[in-house]
Scaffold this motif. Structure first.
Motif, PDB file in Angstrom:
ATOM      1  N   THR A   1       1.644 -56.946  54.344  1.00 44.48           N
ATOM      2  CA  THR A   1       3.006 -57.277  54.758  1.00 44.48           C
ATOM      3  C   THR A   1       4.004 -56.458  53.935  1.00 44.48           C
ATOM      4  N   VAL A   2       5.019 -55.938  54.608  1.00 49.46           N
ATOM      5  CA  VAL A   2       6.136 -55.236  53.958  1.00 49.46           C
ATOM      6  C   VAL A   2       7.388 -56.058  54.190  1.00 49.46           C
TER       7      VAL A   2
ATOM      8  N   THR B   1       6.375 -59.581  41.661  1.00 56.57           N
ATOM      9  CA  THR B   1       5.605 -60.767  41.268  1.00 56.57           C
ATOM     10  C   THR B   1       4.458 -60.991  42.253  1.00 56.57           C
ATOM     11  N   GLY B   2       3.256 -61.135  41.740  1.00 58.66           N
ATOM     12  CA  GLY B   2       2.094 -61.332  42.610  1.00 58.66           C
ATOM     13  C   GLY B   2       1.458 -60.041  43.047  1.00 58.66           C
TER      14      GLY B   2
ATOM     15  N   SER C   1       0.415 -49.981  51.178  1.00 51.39           N
ATOM     16  CA  SER C   1       0.075 -51.350  51.600  1.00 51.39           C
ATOM     17  C   SER C   1      -1.382 -51.412  52.059  1.00 51.39           C
ATOM     18  N   PRO C   2      -2.079 -52.484  51.756  1.00 47.73           N
ATOM     19  CA  PRO C   2      -3.472 -52.624  52.233  1.00 47.73           C
ATOM     20  C   PRO C   2      -3.489 -52.897  53.736  1.00 47.73           C
ATOM     21  N   PRO C   3      -4.600 -52.617  54.409  1.00 45.40           N
ATOM     22  CA  PRO C   3      -4.671 -52.894  55.860  1.00 45.40           C
ATOM     23  C   PRO C   3      -4.371 -54.365  56.143  1.00 45.40           C
TER      24      PRO C   3
ATOM     25  N   ASP D   1       6.244 -54.144  48.868  1.00 47.62           N
ATOM     26  CA  ASP D   1       4.910 -54.050  49.467  1.00 47.62           C
ATOM     27  C   ASP D   1       3.941 -54.864  48.616  1.00 47.62           C
ATOM     28  N   HIS D   2       2.735 -55.018  49.122  1.00 43.75           N
ATOM     29  CA  HIS D   2       1.692 -55.788  48.423  1.00 43.75           C
ATOM     30  C   HIS D   2       0.512 -54.895  48.077  1.00 43.75           C
TER      31      HIS D   2
END
Length: 477
Positions: free
Chosen positions: A390-391, A457-458, A385-387, A404-405
């Protein structure tokens, strides 16, 4: 019995076939002999019945025998046909018979003959085997009859008619000899045929034995046995081929695991060795390392030791066979275990935002192993996840999702994510051993579930775990 069991299988089969054939041939031969004997005796009895048809009205020849009551037949003059039948009268009160002049000889009188004479029942005809005075076997018919003696008195007598059994016994002896010879030939032939059949039928077993001995001698698991047909030997050959293929695959996986483990262990060990050598050189030369650099070295040593401990733990986890009882399966609350794993993940990613929606769901699993699997999944989400990211964690109807994003996983790399020691090129600079998802997949499968990773998605990655269970705990759990 022990000696028989120590014989080779083909020899035992040949002996069993020979014994079975011998028993069958003996039964058939004995039955045949008794059937022929009965037929021959029926023919002799028919002749005796025809000869005794005049009883109880004796012929003039019989009356003459009673009047004269000679103990021996008349001497043969050499003219005319030689008498065939033995004819004599037996009286109820004496053992001495009255022999007909035209009798072929004298038959030994038995108590049964006198009993027939004493009873005087004209319907009582008895047959027996006996001997004449010369010791020859004869077939005897005893018929009750009434005759007048010289004193005009009616006497209780029995007419004894006998027929020699020399030809009949000769025929039976010849038949017995013939059956014995045929039986012997049949048994020997059956033994030879059984040995041939055993050798022919056991050739696939010999090939299997040679293959097993070859594997035991050379440890060559590439050996395969040609399979022909659909019989039991073919099934055994297929099973052997499947077994060697499975063993070869297992050995390859073991060799690959050892090679991969050695490769993965080499990196932290090299780093540890370098850092420790720097610290040792500083102590040996007396050149102090700047405090900041020393703290960095110590932090690096600690991190490498932690990575080694984690890697060794993962290797131990994967080295345990699937068939070994890993612990009692219990009915556990998946939502509670997911919540505990989520609390640990928050400590490892304090800068991340965790969104959780956990519905009650109860499954049968090993609690410790299941919690470790969920922690591994959440650790991956935290790691990628990037700093400030959101998980998202959700549990609905037995389906647990972790999204995760991060950068996500390329489509061509998704088939490899559950392989041992496999790591994405973009993740090789991050801490980890490449064993986490392998352990997760194994734990989920042992609980009867399934796991899948797919692009979200996204952007990012969406992990889906499905476990069988129920929304409410079973009674008594």
């Amino acid at each position: 019995m022990r000696r028989f069991r120590s014989l080779p299988l083909r020899s035992r089969l040949a002996i069993l076939v020979a014994v079975a054939v011998a028993v069958a041939v003996a039964a058939v031969s004995t039955t045949c002999w008794f059937v022929v004997r009965g037929k021959l005796y029926d023919e002799v009895d028919s002749k005796l019945k025809a000869a005794g048809a005049n009883a109880p009205l004796p012929t003039a020849e019989v009356l003459l025998a009673v009047r004269n009551c000679s103990q021996t037949p008349a001497a043969q003059t050499g003219y005319g046909p030689k008498p065939v039948f033995y004819v004599q009268l037996v009286q109820a009160d004496t053992d001495k018979p009255c022999v007909s002049p035209n009798s072929a000889g004298t038959v030994k009188v038995e108590s049964g003959d006198r009993d027939v004479a004493r009873r005087g029942n004209p319907t009582l005809w008895t047959f027996r085997n006996g001997t004449d005075t010369d010791g020859h076997d004869v077939r005897v018919l005893t018929v009750p009859t009434l005759v007048q003696g010289p004193d005009e008195a009616v006497r209780e007598t029995a007419l004894v008619i006998a027929f020699p059994l020399k030809e009949t016994e000769g025929t039976l002896n010849d038949l017995a000899l013939l059956l014995l010879i045929v039986s012997g030939i049949g048994v020997v032939g059956a033994g030879a045929a059984g040995l041939w059949v055993a050798r022919t039928g056991l050739k696939p077993v010999d090939r299997l034995t040679e293959a097993v001995e070859h594997v035991a001698r050379t440890e060559d698991l590439t050996v395969r046995i040609p399979v022909e047909g659909e019989d039991e030997i073919a099934r055994l050959s297929r099973s052997f081929n499947s077994m060697t293929a499975a063993l070869a695959s297992s050995r390859d996986r073991q060799a690959r695991l050892i090679a991969d483990a050695g490769h993965e262990l080499r990196t932290p060990l090299t780093s540890l060795r370098t850092n420790i050598e720097l610290l040792a050189r500083s102590e040996r030369t007396g050149r102090a390392i700047p405090p900041a650099d020393r703290l960095a070295l110590m932090a690096s040593v600690k991190a490498q030791m932690t990575e080694l401990a984690s890697l060794i733990g993962d290797l131990q986890e994967l080295s345990r066979p699937d068939v070994v009882d890993r612990g009692p399966l219990k009915v556990v609350a998946l939502h509670e275990i997911a919540g505990a794993a989520l609390d640990r993940a928050r400590l490892r990613g304090p800068e991340l935002t965790f969104e959780a929606a956990l519905e009650p769901w109860y499954v049968r699993a090993e609690p410790a192993a299941l919690e470790r699997a969920l922690v591994n999944v959440l650790d991956n989400a935290v790691k990628f996840s990037p700093p400030g990211g959101t998980v998202e964690v959700g549990l609905h109807c037995g389906e647990l999702t972790v999204r995760d994003h991060g950068p996500g996983i390329p489509a061509d790399e998704l088939p490899h994510v559950f392989e041992r020691f496999w790591r994405s090129p973009s993740a090789r600079s991050l801490p980890g051993s490449g064993l986490g998802l392998s352990i997760v997949a194994r734990t989920v499968q042992q609980s009867g579930g399934e796991i899948a990773l797919r692009p979200a998605t996204g952007g990012g990655t969406r992990t889906v775990i499905r476990l069988p269970g129920a929304a409410t705990p079973p009674p008594g759990s």
